[in-house]
Design a protein around this motif. Structure first.
Motif, PDB file in Angstrom:
ATOM      1  N   ASP A 265       2.277   1.673  -3.471  1.00 52.72           N
ATOM      2  CA  ASP A 265       1.268   2.133  -4.425  1.00 52.72           C
ATOM      3  C   ASP A 265       0.956   3.610  -4.234  1.00 52.72           C
ATOM      4  OD1 ASP A 265      -0.653  -0.985  -4.319  1.00 52.72           O
ATOM      5  OD2 ASP A 265       1.187  -0.438  -5.385  1.00 52.72           O
ATOM      6  N   ARG A 266       0.862   4.042  -2.968  1.00 49.74           N
ATOM      7  CA  ARG A 266       0.555   5.452  -2.708  1.00 49.74           C
ATOM      8  C   ARG A 266       1.664   6.359  -3.204  1.00 49.74           C
ATOM      9  NH1 ARG A 266      -3.385   6.588   1.128  1.00 49.74           N
ATOM     10  NH2 ARG A 266      -2.919   8.753   0.576  1.00 49.74           N
TER      11      ARG A 266
ATOM     12  N   GLU B 110       0.829  -1.206   0.000  1.00 50.38           N
ATOM     13  CA  GLU B 110       0.000   0.000   0.000  1.00 50.38           C
ATOM     14  C   GLU B 110       0.864   1.258   0.000  1.00 50.38           C
ATOM     15  OE1 GLU B 110      -3.129   0.223  -0.425  1.00 50.38           O
ATOM     16  OE2 GLU B 110      -3.439   2.357   0.004  1.00 50.38           O
TER      17      GLU B 110
END
Length: 230
Positions: free
Chosen positions: A208-209, A205
């Motif tokens: 991805d951010r 995550e």
């Protein structure tokens, strides 16, 4: 009726013996090729391999599923067997692969960040005269100086170094968290696997951010506190 050569029978026997000898040599070569030379290191079990790498046995199970070489799989009460040299070679290759993947991700983020920091060909600055560009440069300088004094502006290099250090600590902490939880709270293998999956999800995550983040300056936006300085 033609006469038979007296030496033909002897030559036939010699040829037959030579053929048998050649077949035997080939069999020996094949057998020798399939026989591995003895290794000068002991065979270790799963617990011993875990101690060598200073990790839990659940981590060893995870590595086995990822492809770590096993000399003999455990069946019917027989434990797994490993050669440490094989496991070290595999682990070093894994670390190098992870390093290359991380380097590729870092390069991608740097390239995307550069696109937003640089002035593109479609910017309105491309149509300005030298005098207009000089005037805008002076205004931007005043704007940045005022923002820096307020603490609203920092050097990109400082932020990059800080983020690298922070995310490095976070990555190390998440990698070691399942093992620590297993030792401290006596988690079952299933619980450890769930913890590993959760930590891997957090890391993905974060990646991805960062990949999706649009970092950079938005042209035409001026802080109201600095407008009087331009």
């Amino acid at each position: 009726m033609s006469e038979r050569d007296p030496g033909a029978g002897a030559r036939d026997q010699v040829d037959a013996c030579a053929a048998i000898d050649q077949d035997q040599r080939e069999d020996l070569q094949e057998t020798g090729a399939q026989t591995e030379p003895p290794r000068d290191e002991p065979v270790l079990n799963r617990g011993q391999i875990a101690l060598c790498f200073d990790v839990s046995e659940n981590t060893i199970d995870k590595w086995i599923r990822k492809g770590m070489p096993v000399e003999s799989k455990g069946t019917n009460g027989k434990s797994y067997q490993f050669y440490l040299s094989d496991c070290k070679a595999w682990r070093n290759a894994e670390i190098e692969s992870e390093r290359q993947s991380q380097a590729a991700a870092d390069l991608f983020v740097q390239q995307e960040r550069a696109k937003y920091l640089n002035v593109g060909a479609g910017s309105e600055r491309a149509g300005m005269t030298p005098a207009q560009m000089r005037e805008m440069a002076q205004a931007e300088l005043l704007h940045m100086q005022a923002a820096q004094k307020r603490g609203a502006l920092v050097h990109v290099e400082e932020m990059v170094d800080l983020m690298d250090a922070v995310f490095g600590e976070v990555r190390s902490a998440l990698d070691g968290l399942p093992d620590w939880m297993e030792r401290e709270f006596g988690l079952s293998p299933e619980q450890v696997e769930r913890a590993i999956g959760y930590c891997d999800g957090v890391m993905q995550e974060m990646h991805d951010r960062l990949s999706e983040a649009h970092l950079g300056q938005v042209e035409g936006v001026i802080d109201e506190g600095d407008r009087r300085l331009i």
